[in-house]
Every structure is written in C-alpha cells, then in structure tokens.
Design an enzyme around this catalytic site. Structure first.
Site, PDB file in Angstrom:
ATOM      1  N   ARG A  24      14.103  29.501  -1.737  1.00 20.69           N
ATOM      2  CA  ARG A  24      12.894  29.173  -2.506  1.00 20.69           C
ATOM      3  C   ARG A  24      12.241  27.886  -2.042  1.00 20.69           C
ATOM      4  O   ARG A  24      11.087  27.631  -2.331  1.00 20.69           O
ATOM      5  CB  ARG A  24      13.248  29.025  -3.990  1.00 20.69           C
ATOM      6  CG  ARG A  24      13.804  30.268  -4.621  1.00 20.69           C
ATOM      7  CD  ARG A  24      14.376  29.980  -5.982  1.00 20.69           C
ATOM      8  NE  ARG A  24      15.528  29.084  -5.830  1.00 20.69           N
ATOM      9  CZ  ARG A  24      16.126  28.465  -6.842  1.00 20.69           C
ATOM     10  NH1 ARG A  24      15.681  28.599  -8.065  1.00 20.69           N
ATOM     11  NH2 ARG A  24      17.165  27.674  -6.626  1.00 20.69           N
ATOM     12  N   GLN A  48       3.619   1.571 -13.218  1.00 18.27           N
ATOM     13  CA  GLN A  48       2.452   2.303 -12.715  1.00 18.27           C
ATOM     14  C   GLN A  48       2.861   3.141 -11.510  1.00 18.27           C
ATOM     15  O   GLN A  48       3.554   2.656 -10.626  1.00 18.27           O
ATOM     16  CB  GLN A  48       1.362   1.307 -12.324  1.00 18.27           C
ATOM     17  CG  GLN A  48       0.038   1.928 -11.986  1.00 18.27           C
ATOM     18  CD  GLN A  48      -1.025   0.853 -11.779  1.00 18.27           C
ATOM     19  OE1 GLN A  48      -1.085  -0.142 -12.491  1.00 18.27           O
ATOM     20  NE2 GLN A  48      -1.869   1.052 -10.799  1.00 18.27           N
ATOM     21  N   ASP A  49       2.438   4.398 -11.486  1.00 14.77           N
ATOM     22  CA  ASP A  49       2.673   5.296 -10.347  1.00 14.77           C
ATOM     23  C   ASP A  49       1.345   5.640  -9.697  1.00 14.77           C
ATOM     24  O   ASP A  49       0.352   5.863 -10.394  1.00 14.77           O
ATOM     25  CB  ASP A  49       3.317   6.614 -10.789  1.00 14.77           C
ATOM     26  CG  ASP A  49       4.791   6.488 -11.115  1.00 14.77           C
ATOM     27  OD1 ASP A  49       5.336   5.375 -11.044  1.00 14.77           O
ATOM     28  OD2 ASP A  49       5.407   7.509 -11.453  1.00 14.77           O
ATOM     29  N   ARG A  60      -2.166   2.190   6.847  1.00 16.40           N
ATOM     30  CA  ARG A  60      -2.423   1.448   5.603  1.00 16.40           C
ATOM     31  C   ARG A  60      -1.505   0.229   5.590  1.00 16.40           C
ATOM     32  O   ARG A  60      -0.294   0.368   5.544  1.00 16.40           O
ATOM     33  CB  ARG A  60      -2.167   2.326   4.382  1.00 16.40           C
ATOM     34  CG  ARG A  60      -3.089   3.536   4.310  1.00 16.40           C
ATOM     35  CD  ARG A  60      -2.745   4.386   3.096  1.00 16.40           C
ATOM     36  NE  ARG A  60      -3.472   5.622   3.069  1.00 16.40           N
ATOM     37  CZ  ARG A  60      -4.560   5.857   2.344  1.00 16.40           C
ATOM     38  NH1 ARG A  60      -5.063   4.906   1.587  1.00 16.40           N
ATOM     39  NH2 ARG A  60      -5.142   7.036   2.385  1.00 16.40           N
ATOM     40  N   HIS A  63       0.142  -4.915   3.359  1.00 17.88           N
ATOM     41  CA  HIS A  63      -0.314  -5.342   2.043  1.00 17.88           C
ATOM     42  C   HIS A  63       0.785  -6.033   1.257  1.00 17.88           C
ATOM     43  O   HIS A  63       1.952  -5.669   1.352  1.00 17.88           O
ATOM     44  CB  HIS A  63      -0.778  -4.130   1.224  1.00 17.88           C
ATOM     45  CG  HIS A  63      -1.881  -3.371   1.864  1.00 17.88           C
ATOM     46  ND1 HIS A  63      -2.082  -2.033   1.636  1.00 17.88           N
ATOM     47  CD2 HIS A  63      -2.849  -3.732   2.737  1.00 17.88           C
ATOM     48  CE1 HIS A  63      -3.131  -1.613   2.336  1.00 17.88           C
ATOM     49  NE2 HIS A  63      -3.605  -2.636   3.010  1.00 17.88           N
ATOM     50  N   LYS A  72       8.020  -2.599  -5.426  1.00 18.79           N
ATOM     51  CA  LYS A  72       7.604  -1.201  -5.466  1.00 18.79           C
ATOM     52  C   LYS A  72       8.667  -0.281  -4.908  1.00 18.79           C
ATOM     53  O   LYS A  72       9.487  -0.676  -4.084  1.00 18.79           O
ATOM     54  CB  LYS A  72       6.282  -0.991  -4.744  1.00 18.79           C
ATOM     55  CG  LYS A  72       6.265  -1.360  -3.284  1.00 18.79           C
ATOM     56  CD  LYS A  72       4.887  -1.109  -2.665  1.00 18.79           C
ATOM     57  CE  LYS A  72       4.247  -2.386  -2.244  1.00 18.79           C
ATOM     58  NZ  LYS A  72       2.976  -2.215  -1.579  1.00 18.79           N
ATOM     59  N   HIS A 119       4.008  -4.732   3.018  1.00 14.45           N
ATOM     60  CA  HIS A 119       4.350  -3.325   3.227  1.00 14.45           C
ATOM     61  C   HIS A 119       3.169  -2.600   3.865  1.00 14.45           C
ATOM     62  O   HIS A 119       2.014  -2.887   3.567  1.00 14.45           O
ATOM     63  CB  HIS A 119       4.683  -2.667   1.875  1.00 14.45           C
ATOM     64  CG  HIS A 119       4.900  -1.204   1.977  1.00 14.45           C
ATOM     65  ND1 HIS A 119       3.941  -0.292   1.604  1.00 14.45           N
ATOM     66  CD2 HIS A 119       5.949  -0.493   2.450  1.00 14.45           C
ATOM     67  CE1 HIS A 119       4.412   0.925   1.825  1.00 14.45           C
ATOM     68  NE2 HIS A 119       5.617   0.827   2.343  1.00 14.45           N
ATOM     69  N   TYR A 132       3.944   5.695  -4.828  1.00 16.08           N
ATOM     70  CA  TYR A 132       4.294   4.306  -5.089  1.00 16.08           C
ATOM     71  C   TYR A 132       4.581   4.171  -6.576  1.00 16.08           C
ATOM     72  O   TYR A 132       3.827   4.667  -7.400  1.00 16.08           O
ATOM     73  CB  TYR A 132       3.131   3.351  -4.793  1.00 16.08           C
ATOM     74  CG  TYR A 132       2.386   3.610  -3.518  1.00 16.08           C
ATOM     75  CD1 TYR A 132       2.670   2.874  -2.376  1.00 16.08           C
ATOM     76  CD2 TYR A 132       1.392   4.566  -3.450  1.00 16.08           C
ATOM     77  CE1 TYR A 132       1.971   3.091  -1.200  1.00 16.08           C
ATOM     78  CE2 TYR A 132       0.693   4.796  -2.279  1.00 16.08           C
ATOM     79  CZ  TYR A 132       0.992   4.066  -1.165  1.00 16.08           C
ATOM     80  OH  TYR A 132       0.311   4.282  -0.004  1.00 16.08           O
ATOM     81  N   ASP A 168      -8.276  -3.602   5.903  1.00 15.03           N
ATOM     82  CA  ASP A 168      -7.162  -3.642   6.860  1.00 15.03           C
ATOM     83  C   ASP A 168      -7.642  -4.009   8.266  1.00 15.03           C
ATOM     84  O   ASP A 168      -6.976  -4.772   8.963  1.00 15.03           O
ATOM     85  CB  ASP A 168      -6.427  -2.301   6.891  1.00 15.03           C
ATOM     86  CG  ASP A 168      -5.645  -2.031   5.614  1.00 15.03           C
ATOM     87  OD1 ASP A 168      -5.479  -2.955   4.796  1.00 15.03           O
ATOM     88  OD2 ASP A 168      -5.194  -0.882   5.443  1.00 15.03           O
TER      89      ASP A 168
END
Length: 184
Positions: A24, A48-49, A60, A63, A72, A119, A132, A168
């Site tokens: 499956r 927070q997610d 990315r 940061h 995190k 990160h 995150y 960035d």
C-alpha cells in the site's frame, strides 16, 4: 524512532523514523514526544507548523532569527533535499561548525536545529515538500539571512541554484551578519 546527536552542531539531533512499508505504501511515526523528551527537549515547546514545496535546484537559506532565535524540527516529507546547518552561537563549543544531510520522504528523518543556528536547504528531486515545526511564532522583523555562497561557509551545494528569493540572493556574507549581531 531513534535519536542521534549531530557531532558537528552541539545540541542538534536527527530523529530517525522506521517506515513500515508494504504493497500500500508506508506508515511511520514522524514525531514522538517521549523520544523528543529523552534528549532533553520539551515536545510542547513547538508552537507553529509550516510546509514549503520546492522544485529541483531551488535553494532556501541560509536563515536564522535574531533575538531569542528559533529552534526547529525540519523534515522532508516528500522528495529529497540537501539540508545544511551552521552553528552561529558564539558560546557554543561547535561555533561555526557545519553539518550536511540528505533528508527524504523515504526515510522521514527529522532534524532538530537549535536556536542560534543558520539553516538552509536545496531541493534535489523534481519536487520536495519540507515541513518545519518551530518553537516561537514567526516574526518577519527578526529574520536574518546569510549569503548561501559565502566562501567562509564553503557549503558544497550539490546543484546550481535554479531559483531563490530576492532576500536570499541579496543576503550579506557571514562576517557582516556576525558583526551586526555583536552591535545589537
């Protein structure tokens, strides 16, 4: 689920899941409060997610947050990413230490990034979803970005950066960020 210390970054951990696979697909636990607690972290601290979706080559980072910082939990829930952590805590025994990981939807490994560490990641697959879980509500006024290609960091990004945010692309180098942090 098993917790493993990251030797290059004091206080960082990998939480390795054990996916159960059959015809499956698979099933696995991606968060276990008892395992989080076993390494001295408070599982209830995460408030927070968020999730990002990136296409191959998207970069990315790097940061972090000013002030109290931000711890995190990072997991690639689908696809594959090259993930990077740099320790910027001047009082840390691993100050300026760097660690590199490949996180993937196949393994569902979660990386704990301590507050005060930068990160970033790059999508290696055609599409990659990265989740995150952070320990403070996001405040954009505290965002700090370091140039992804700073020679002092010498991060071995596996692909050319095909796309990144303006923030960035225009980020200052590590020396400038460290200088600004001392002035605060």
């Amino acid at each position: 689920m098993k917790a493993t210390e990251v030797p290059e970054i004091s206080g960082a951990f990998l939480f390795e899941s054990t996916p159960y696979a059959d015809e499956r697909g698979f099933f696995c636990r991606t968060f276990d409060a008892d395992v989080i607690r076993s390494v001295g972290l408070d599982p209830h601290a995460f408030v927070q997610d968020s999730v990002s979706r990136s296409v191959r080559g998207v970069l990315r980072g790097m940061h972090l947050r000013s002030g109290a910082g931000e711890a995190k939990l990072v997991r690639c829930s689908s696809g594959r990413i090259f993930d990077v952590v740099v320790d910027l805590r001047e009082d840390s025994p691993t100050f300026l230490g760097r660690a590199f990981f490949e996180l993937s939807g196949e393994t569902q490994t979660t990386l704990y990034v301590p507050a005060g560490c930068a990160h970033g990641f790059q999508a290696l697959s055609e599409s990659a979803d990265t989740s995150y879980r952070i320990d403070r509500p996001h405040d954009p006024s505290e965002d700090v970005t370091i140039a992804f290609d700073d020679p002092e960091l010498a991060i071995p990004w596996p692909l050319p950066a095909t796309s990144m945010s303006r923030r960035d692309r225009e980020a200052p180098g590590l020396a400038e960020v460290l200088k600004q942090r001392k002035e605060r």
